[in-house]
Design a protein around this motif. Structure first.
Motif, PDB file in Angstrom:
ATOM      1  N   VAL A 147       0.835  -1.201   0.000  1.00  0.00           N
ATOM      2  CA  VAL A 147       0.000   0.000   0.000  1.00  0.00           C
ATOM      3  C   VAL A 147       0.871   1.252   0.000  1.00  0.00           C
ATOM      4  O   VAL A 147       0.658   2.199  -0.759  1.00  0.00           O
ATOM      5  N   ARG A 148       1.893   1.207   0.799  1.00  0.00           N
ATOM      6  CA  ARG A 148       2.787   2.358   0.880  1.00  0.00           C
ATOM      7  C   ARG A 148       3.520   2.563  -0.443  1.00  0.00           C
ATOM      8  O   ARG A 148       3.685   3.695  -0.927  1.00  0.00           O
ATOM      9  N   VAL A 149       3.958   1.457  -1.039  1.00  0.00           N
ATOM     10  CA  VAL A 149       4.672   1.541  -2.309  1.00  0.00           C
ATOM     11  C   VAL A 149       3.749   2.076  -3.400  1.00  0.00           C
ATOM     12  O   VAL A 149       4.139   2.937  -4.219  1.00  0.00           O
ATOM     13  N   ILE A 150       2.515   1.599  -3.426  1.00  0.00           N
ATOM     14  CA  ILE A 150       1.566   2.064  -4.447  1.00  0.00           C
ATOM     15  C   ILE A 150       1.308   3.555  -4.277  1.00  0.00           C
ATOM     16  O   ILE A 150       1.263   4.323  -5.252  1.00  0.00           O
ATOM     17  N   ASP A 151       1.165   3.964  -3.048  1.00  0.00           N
ATOM     18  CA  ASP A 151       0.924   5.397  -2.804  1.00  0.00           C
ATOM     19  C   ASP A 151       2.106   6.228  -3.289  1.00  0.00           C
ATOM     20  O   ASP A 151       1.941   7.290  -3.915  1.00  0.00           O
ATOM     21  N   GLN A 152       3.308   5.741  -2.987  1.00  0.00           N
ATOM     22  CA  GLN A 152       4.492   6.487  -3.435  1.00  0.00           C
ATOM     23  C   GLN A 152       4.580   6.508  -4.962  1.00  0.00           C
ATOM     24  O   GLN A 152       4.960   7.508  -5.576  1.00  0.00           O
ATOM     25  N   THR A 153       4.176   5.409  -5.593  1.00  0.00           N
ATOM     26  CA  THR A 153       4.223   5.342  -7.054  1.00  0.00           C
ATOM     27  C   THR A 153       3.188   6.277  -7.681  1.00  0.00           C
ATOM     28  O   THR A 153       3.472   7.005  -8.639  1.00  0.00           O
ATOM     29  N   LEU A 154       1.998   6.256  -7.133  1.00  0.00           N
ATOM     30  CA  LEU A 154       0.932   7.108  -7.674  1.00  0.00           C
ATOM     31  C   LEU A 154       1.292   8.585  -7.537  1.00  0.00           C
ATOM     32  O   LEU A 154       0.875   9.414  -8.349  1.00  0.00           O
ATOM     33  N   ALA A 155       2.033   8.910  -6.519  1.00  0.00           N
ATOM     34  CA  ALA A 155       2.428  10.301  -6.348  1.00  0.00           C
ATOM     35  C   ALA A 155       3.376  10.759  -7.442  1.00  0.00           C
ATOM     36  O   ALA A 155       3.469  11.953  -7.752  1.00  0.00           O
ATOM     37  N   LYS A 156       4.096   9.829  -8.024  1.00  0.00           N
ATOM     38  CA  LYS A 156       5.050  10.179  -9.068  1.00  0.00           C
ATOM     39  C   LYS A 156       4.442  10.089 -10.470  1.00  0.00           C
ATOM     40  O   LYS A 156       4.994  10.619 -11.429  1.00  0.00           O
ATOM     41  N   VAL A 157       3.349   9.367 -10.627  1.00  0.00           N
ATOM     42  CA  VAL A 157       2.783   9.102 -11.955  1.00  0.00           C
ATOM     43  C   VAL A 157       1.459   9.837 -12.086  1.00  0.00           C
ATOM     44  O   VAL A 157       0.556   9.619 -11.274  1.00  0.00           O
ATOM     45  N   THR A 158       1.396  10.723 -13.110  1.00  0.00           N
ATOM     46  CA  THR A 158       0.162  11.478 -13.290  1.00  0.00           C
ATOM     47  C   THR A 158      -0.684  10.898 -14.419  1.00  0.00           C
ATOM     48  O   THR A 158      -1.909  10.885 -14.343  1.00  0.00           O
ATOM     49  N   ASN A 159      -0.037  10.406 -15.427  1.00  0.00           N
ATOM     50  CA  ASN A 159      -0.805   9.807 -16.533  1.00  0.00           C
ATOM     51  C   ASN A 159      -1.011   8.326 -16.271  1.00  0.00           C
ATOM     52  O   ASN A 159      -0.340   7.730 -15.419  1.00  0.00           O
ATOM     53  N   ARG A 160      -1.893   7.724 -17.002  1.00  0.00           N
ATOM     54  CA  ARG A 160      -2.213   6.324 -16.783  1.00  0.00           C
ATOM     55  C   ARG A 160      -1.115   5.444 -17.355  1.00  0.00           C
ATOM     56  O   ARG A 160      -0.638   5.668 -18.462  1.00  0.00           O
ATOM     57  N   CYS A 161      -0.739   4.440 -16.615  1.00  0.00           N
ATOM     58  CA  CYS A 161       0.402   3.599 -16.975  1.00  0.00           C
ATOM     59  C   CYS A 161       0.025   2.135 -16.874  1.00  0.00           C
ATOM     60  O   CYS A 161      -0.976   1.768 -16.248  1.00  0.00           O
ATOM     61  N   LEU A 162       0.900   1.360 -17.458  1.00  0.00           N
ATOM     62  CA  LEU A 162       0.842  -0.083 -17.216  1.00  0.00           C
ATOM     63  C   LEU A 162       1.892  -0.386 -16.137  1.00  0.00           C
ATOM     64  O   LEU A 162       3.077  -0.144 -16.316  1.00  0.00           O
ATOM     65  N   VAL A 163       1.408  -0.864 -15.034  1.00  0.00           N
ATOM     66  CA  VAL A 163       2.298  -1.175 -13.906  1.00  0.00           C
ATOM     67  C   VAL A 163       2.556  -2.675 -13.909  1.00  0.00           C
ATOM     68  O   VAL A 163       1.623  -3.473 -14.021  1.00  0.00           O
ATOM     69  N   VAL A 164       3.822  -2.989 -13.819  1.00  0.00           N
ATOM     70  CA  VAL A 164       4.197  -4.416 -13.708  1.00  0.00           C
ATOM     71  C   VAL A 164       4.795  -4.637 -12.316  1.00  0.00           C
ATOM     72  O   VAL A 164       5.796  -4.019 -11.957  1.00  0.00           O
ATOM     73  N   LEU A 165       4.156  -5.510 -11.567  1.00  0.00           N
ATOM     74  CA  LEU A 165       4.612  -5.802 -10.190  1.00  0.00           C
ATOM     75  C   LEU A 165       5.324  -7.146 -10.187  1.00  0.00           C
ATOM     76  O   LEU A 165       4.757  -8.172 -10.563  1.00  0.00           O
ATOM     77  N   LEU A 166       6.578  -7.101  -9.770  1.00  0.00           N
ATOM     78  CA  LEU A 166       7.392  -8.317  -9.717  1.00  0.00           C
ATOM     79  C   LEU A 166       7.706  -8.598  -8.237  1.00  0.00           C
ATOM     80  O   LEU A 166       8.527  -7.906  -7.616  1.00  0.00           O
ATOM     81  N   SER A 167       7.059  -9.589  -7.667  1.00  0.00           N
ATOM     82  CA  SER A 167       7.207  -9.831  -6.231  1.00  0.00           C
ATOM     83  C   SER A 167       6.806 -11.268  -5.928  1.00  0.00           C
ATOM     84  O   SER A 167       6.114 -11.917  -6.722  1.00  0.00           O
ATOM     85  N   ASP A 168       7.274 -11.752  -4.760  1.00  0.00           N
ATOM     86  CA  ASP A 168       6.790 -13.073  -4.326  1.00  0.00           C
ATOM     87  C   ASP A 168       5.440 -12.962  -3.629  1.00  0.00           C
ATOM     88  O   ASP A 168       4.828 -13.959  -3.295  1.00  0.00           O
ATOM     89  N   LEU A 169       5.022 -11.732  -3.387  1.00  0.00           N
ATOM     90  CA  LEU A 169       3.710 -11.452  -2.798  1.00  0.00           C
ATOM     91  C   LEU A 169       3.542 -12.086  -1.411  1.00  0.00           C
ATOM     92  O   LEU A 169       2.454 -12.462  -1.020  1.00  0.00           O
ATOM     93  N   PHE A 170       4.667 -12.229  -0.673  1.00  0.00           N
ATOM     94  CA  PHE A 170       4.590 -12.748   0.696  1.00  0.00           C
ATOM     95  C   PHE A 170       4.201 -11.576   1.600  1.00  0.00           C
ATOM     96  O   PHE A 170       5.016 -11.000   2.311  1.00  0.00           O
ATOM     97  N   MET A 171       2.962 -11.232   1.509  1.00  0.00           N
ATOM     98  CA  MET A 171       2.453 -10.095   2.273  1.00  0.00           C
ATOM     99  C   MET A 171       1.019 -10.389   2.667  1.00  0.00           C
ATOM    100  O   MET A 171       0.420 -11.380   2.211  1.00  0.00           O
ATOM    101  N   ASP A 172       0.518  -9.559   3.504  1.00  0.00           N
ATOM    102  CA  ASP A 172      -0.853  -9.745   3.961  1.00  0.00           C
ATOM    103  C   ASP A 172      -1.806  -9.576   2.785  1.00  0.00           C
ATOM    104  O   ASP A 172      -1.699  -8.617   2.011  1.00  0.00           O
TER     105      ASP A 172
END
Lengths: 730, 335
Positions: free
Chosen positions: B199-224
């Motif tokens: 959530v924190r990472v997404i918020d930080q990313t959205l703050a930097k991106v104003t136009n619509r983008c294709l976001v690619v998330l590369l993670s093991d997703l070991f999170m809640d």
């Protein structure tokens, strides 16, 4: 539950720790694995935690139980009377093996004990530990001793204990061993059959056929070895007796001190009909000078006695007790070939006469007091009336009886002569009693002028002796004659042959009769049999101290003995022999309980030899009986020596004539069962058990295998070992 | 023996773009799920109708519309006001978000086997091919293809928050920056032991991106899972598209340990001393449940989800993904 192989069981049981140790070691050695998906692993663990712990506990318990089962299989426990194998009931065998002095008799190159051990081994061969058979071993060398007790299934230990048996120097104690068996029978009979195996050559010294045996309770099978068929030729040192039990050796430099010993040899066996010559060696101490004498037996001569003189070095003679050892060459029985004797050694004898101070000089002999006569008899060449004087190897001094209770007044005295016992108060008698307990001699005479004799009460109380006199003297009219009591061991034995002649002119006008009772030994008596002179041990049962009582006062109004030739040798012998006897150096037969004073806390062996090095004394009894001959020193609580004791072979137990078989059978039948004789086949009836039982309990081994299979299955289930066949999670 | 100088990031990038991988991806065209706004013309169709050469449609005029777009010819024929709309060619803005949390440090595959060039260890000396290595290789491949198409690429590396960021650009210098960042930014020990906070990472990313983008998330997703849903919802709300690559190690999928050992978490969890065989079944159930939830969350918001195994080559999953994307675009889903 008991075990046939307890050592194996406990050793294997200790292996229970192996699974735990392996687990702990593996925990230490495993390297940690970094893991990314830890949150899922922890979730899985939380879900499975209780089940996993239960599985792990079951696995650990199963593995430990598996090890225990294997240990039990090796230990071969026996449950119940029938044992694990079932079949015939378990058998308990009590092996009573004769290792008394007679068991050392050699016939055809083999001792009786060795034959008995062979029979015992054969008896053990018939037992099957796998069925629960047990064996106990009791040695009959008196007092009977337990060798393997309680009954054991460990046949190898029993065999080893049998191999270690050696003949004692004591007589057989069959009744003591049977009493021990009786105490254990109720328990043994509850587990199966009971058998008593008696192994002996049944010689005269081992079996007292005149004493009936007490029957054993319940059903008991009795088997016995047959009696020996012959008596070996044997020569025993029957007696070694010093002519004088105290050796007074003045400080004479390097000159040796001669001691004369009367040695008696006795021979038995068929060889008595022929003549034989054997060397007799008498040694002064264990390593001292020896004197060798050839003992020559004429045909038919069974006993041989000779006085042998042996010389002790001056340094050895000044060390206190002297030890002499007489021995003959090995023969049919080695145990009775040596005999020991102890002698007391002094540089000078100190004799104290307890009498009131004289007023004026003695003057003529009609004015001599009893004390004057006694001092004169002990020291004939000295002046009468001198308080302290020396006479040869004697020191004679007088002390006031009223001051006898004072500290140190009587200290160091070897002999006390008490002509006026009525002058001693309670403190004085206590002082006399302490002196006796320390190993002194006291000779007490009745006072000549007393009307009523009350002093014996104070004496009995103060000395702790059981003796009583009449209250008033008896007048002998006509005068009573004196005759000696014949005894080879009495105080007067050395002058015994001359005593009758010396006693003839002695006339006794009055005496204070000694009342019957007590344990006094008469030395002189009147013609009517009444005691004139007697000795008895003093010191309240201690082996030390000697009390000599006279019923006649040494006064001319009582007797003319002081003026007769008997007076001097009588007093000299009483004092010199009495001091030696009172010193407490005693003799005792091996296996018997010596008389020990209350101050003795232990006996310590002197020199090398078999038997205990130390034996504590509790209430006058030895904690560890002494079954082998040798010299032992008695020690008090502070370690102070309180005398020595020579333990000699028991010659009664060494009699080697074999018992007649029929008579022996009837005697043994007194145990309640007709004895079965052990022959070539010594195995018990029905003892057809396997010669080599399996070294492991097969039922328990099978149970262990089943448990191992179950454990493997549980381990596979619990650890999900089938990893390879499962598909990964989607 | 002289010490070998560290190779520059450009050279190291070739480790990620293995020839076999590039050979398969070179003939493919990466087509975005959405036509995003862009500055440069490209092959991507924009959902926004504006000034362009290709006519799209007419629509009735409503008050407030820009009068410059009125089709006066239609008004002359029909006497009605219609706006003339054109299909606008746009650029694809790709934002790569690579997870550098502690759990991404795990890898059971040897580096030598994964690199395919006989290199036995990474630049920083690691002998294992970690999930982070695999994720960065995949990210580099996507960035390369994207820049070759003239589209813009940006990069964000994150753990519990954004650690480093590279602004979007289509220049070749940006490619070098991205490759350099990926190659020189392994899981830093300073960030190890920290759990990713999406959530924190997404918020930080959205703050930097104003136009619509294709976001690619590369993670093991070991999170809640709830936090994961929340992060995805915020992206959806902002109008971005998302492709989720769940990078897992094969051992995490199979948990085929046989020897009891203490397992130590890489994100500060307690050590667990356990016989892995006794926990395997339960672990796989928990793991499968989590993956299922992640997949449901993605698909539920219209995002794509792809699981990537570190023991597999980069090419097959990328090729399968791109082929499926092309098929979806051809069906006009986003046209």
């Amino acid at each position: 539950m008991t075990l046939l192989n307890p050592i194996l069981f406990w050793a294997a049981s200790a292996c229970v720790s192996i699974p735990v140790l392996v687990h702990l070691l593996m925990r230490r050695r495993r390297r940690p694995v970094p893991w990314g998906a830890m949150q899922f692993l922890l979730q899985a663990y939380r879900k499975q935690r209780r089940r996993m712990k239960l599985e792990q506990f079951l696995l650990l318990a199963g593995r430990c139980l598996l090890v225990l089962l294997l240990a039990a299989a090796l230990g071969k426990p026996v449950l119940g009377a029938a044992g694990l194998a079932g079949g015939r009931p378990a058998r308990t065998v009590y092996i009573l093996i004769d290792n008394s002095i007679s068991s050392g008799s050699v016939l055809d190159g083999q001792t009786d004990l060795e034959r008995s051990v062979v029979l015992a081994q054969a008896t053990l061969d018939g037992l099957d530990g796998g069925r629960g058979d047990r064996a106990a071993v009791l040695a009959l060398g008196g007092p009977a001793d337990v060798v393997v007790w309680p009954p054991s299934r460990d046949a190898s230990s029993v065999r080893e204990a049998l191999r270690d048996l050696r003949p004692t120097d004591s007589r057989a104690d069959l009744s003591g061993a049977l009493d021990r068996v009786r105490g254990d029978l109720p328990g043994a009979q509850g587990t199966g059959e009971v058998e008593v195996v008696l192994l002996s050559a049944w010689r005269e010294g081992s079996a007292d056929l005149s004493a009936a045996l007490q029957a054993l309770p319940g059903r008991v099978r009795v088997r016995a070895s047959p009696a020996a068929v012959a008596e070996p030729d044997n020569i025993a040192v029957a007696e070694v007796r010093p002519l004088r039990s105290v050796v007074v050796a003045p400080n004479s430099g390097e000159a040796p001190v001669p001691v004369r010993l009367e040695v008696t040899l006795k021979r038995t066996g068929a060889g008595v009909s022929g003549g034989v010559s054997v060397p007799l060696v008498v040694r002064a101490g264990d390593e001292g000078e020896s004197t060798t004498t050839e003992a020559v037996f004429a045909p038919g001569q069974a006993a041989w006695t000779r006085v042998v003189e042996v010389e002790f070095s001056a340094s050895r003679a000044s060390q206190g007790a002297l030890r002499a050892i007489a021995s003959v060459a090995p023969d049919g029985l080695a145990g009775d070939n040596t005999r020991r004797v102890l002698l007391e050694s002094r540089e000078r004898l100190r004799v104290v006469v307890l009498t009131a101070d004289r007023l004026g000089v003695a003057g003529t002999i009609d004015r001599y007091t009893p004390a004057d006569w006694l001092a004169l008899a002990v020291g004939p060449d000295a002046d009468v009336g001198v308080r302290r004087r020396q006479e040869g190897d004697l020191t004679i001094e007088t002390q006031d009886p009223a001051r006898a209770g004072g500290a140190g007044v009587l200290a160091g005295a070897d002999a006390l002569l008490v002509p006026r016992p009525d002058l001693l108060d309670d403190a004085g008698w206590r002082a006399v009693g302490e002196l006796l307990s320390a190993g002194a001699l006291a000779v007490v005479f009745p006072p000549p002028a007393a009307q009523t004799h009350l002093w014996p009460d104070a004496m009995a109380k103060g000395l702790g002796v059981d003796v009583a006199f009449a209250r008033e003297e008896v007048v002998h009219a006509p005068a009573a004659a004196v005759s000696p009591v014949t005894s080879s061991r009495g105080l007067l034995a050395l002058v015994g042959p001359e005593l009758p002649e010396l006693a003839k002119p002695v006339a006794v006008l009055k005496s204070l009769p000694l009342l019957p009772g007590g344990s006094s030994e008469p030395l002189l008596q009147f013609s009517d049999g009444a005691v004139m002179l007697a000795s008895l041990p003093a010191g309240g049962g201690s082996s030390r101290g000697l009390l000599v009582l006279s019923t006649v006062a040494m006064d001319l109004s009582w007797t003319d003995l002081p003026t007769k030739p008997l007076m001097v040798p009588l007093l000299q012998e009483v004092v010199r022999q009495g001091v030696g006897r009172a010193a407490g150096n005693g003799a005792c037969e091996a296996g018997a309980g010596p008389v020990l004073g209350p101050g003795v806390v232990e006996l310590v062996r002197i020199g090398a030899g078999e038997g205990p090095q130390r034996s504590a004394v509790t209430q006058g009894r030895l904690e560890d009986p002494i079954r082998h001959a040798g010299f032992y020193g008695a020690r008090g609580a502070t370690g102070v020596s309180t005398g020595e004791i020579a333990f000699d072979p028991d010659l009664v137990g060494a009699r080697l004539a074999p018992a007649e078989q029929g008579q022996l059978s009837r005697w043994l039948a007194g145990l309640g069962a007709e004895p079965q004789w052990l022959g070539d086949d010594t195995r018990a009836p029905g003892g057809t058990g396997p010669a080599q039982p399996p070294p492991i309990s097969l039922p328990l081994l099978a149970a262990a295998l089943v448990l191992a299979a179950v454990e493997a299955a549980v381990a596979r289930f619990a650890s999900h070992a089938g990893l390879g066949r499962e598909e990964p999670a989607p | 023996m002289p010490e070998q100088a560290p190779r520059p990031p450009e050279v190291d990038a070739s480790l990620y773009l293995h020839p076999q991988t590039l050979a398969r991806l070179g003939s493919l065209e990466l087509r975005a799920k959405m036509i995003v706004e862009g500055f440069a013309s490209g092959q991507h169709r924009s959902p926004y109708k504006g000034s362009s050469v290709e006519f799209a449609q007419h629509r009735p005029y409503v008050a407030g519309d820009d009068l410059r777009h009125l089709d006066w010819k239609v008004y002359g024929r029909t006497d009605k006001l219609h706006l003339k709309q054109h299909q606008q060619e746009t650029h694809l803005d790709l934002v790569l978000l690579a997870d550098a949390s502690g759990s991404m440090m795990y890898g059971s595959r040897s580096f030598e086997d994964a690199s395919g060039e006989g290199v036995k260890a990474s630049i920083d000396g690691r002998a294992a091919w970690s999930k982070f290595d695999h994720a960065t290789a995949l990210a580099a491949a996507m960035a390369y293809i994207t820049i070759q198409q003239g589209d813009r690429v940006g990069l964000g590396i994150f753990a519990e928050q954004i650690i480093s960021i590279i602004r979007r650009s289509s220049s070749s210098a940006t490619w070098r920056q991205i490759v350099g960042a990926l190659a020189t930014h392994p899981v830093n020990p300073a960030h190890a032991g920290r759990k990713a906070s999406l959530v924190r990472v997404i918020d930080q990313t959205l703050a930097k991106v104003t136009n619509r983008c294709l976001v690619v998330l590369l993670s093991d997703l070991f999170m809640d899972i709830e936090e994961f849903r929340e992060g995805l919802a915020r992206l959806k709300h902002a109008g971005h598209d998302l492709i989720v690559f769940q990078v897992l190690d094969r051992r995490e999928e199979t948990f085929d340990f046989t020897d009891a050992a203490p397992f130590v978490g890489l994100e500060g969890e307690d050590a667990l001393r356990v016989d892995p065989r006794s926990l395997r079944k339960a672990y796989l159930e928990v793991m499968a449940g989590h993956t299922s939830e992640v997949q449901k969350a993605c698909l539920g918001l219209g995002f794509d989800f792809q699981r990537v195994c570190t023991h597999d080559w980069l090419g097959p999953p990328l090729a399968a993904y791109v082929a499926r994307r092309n098929a979806m675009i051809k069906r006009g889903k986003f046209g």
